[in-house]
Motif scaffolding. Structure first.
Motif: not given
Length: 82
Positions: A4-7, A51-52, A62-64, A69-74
């Motif tokens: 998974a890529t979060l940022c 689904y976190p 979102d906290a990660v 400094g990245r906006p949340p993607t959801r």
């Protein structure tokens, strides 16, 4: 194996002592992976939607993203690889 890529792409300047400390403060994250995702993202590789766990300030991922400094993607996908 799931990936998974979060940022997205992070440059070296994004990984700071403050971002590391923020990540340490997040703690473990419970995640549910549900079914295959079909869409126009990550074409050519099967993915499942993640689904976190929900926390007081929103989905835990979102906290990660905020730590770097990245906006949340959801939208969180995990690619399936062998």
């Amino acid at each position: 194996m799931l990936h998974a890529t979060l940022c997205g792409l992070l440059d070296a300047d994004a990984i700071t002592p403050a971002s590391r400390a923020a990540c340490r403060g997040i703690g473990p994250i419970r995640v549910a992976a549900r079914g295959l995702f079909s869409g126009n993202i990550n074409l050519g590789r099967p993915s499942v939607r993640l689904y976190p766990e929900e926390r007081a300030d929103g989905p835990a991922f979102d906290a990660v993203q905020r730590a770097f400094g990245r906006p949340p993607t959801r939208l969180f996908l995990a690619g399936i690889s062998t």
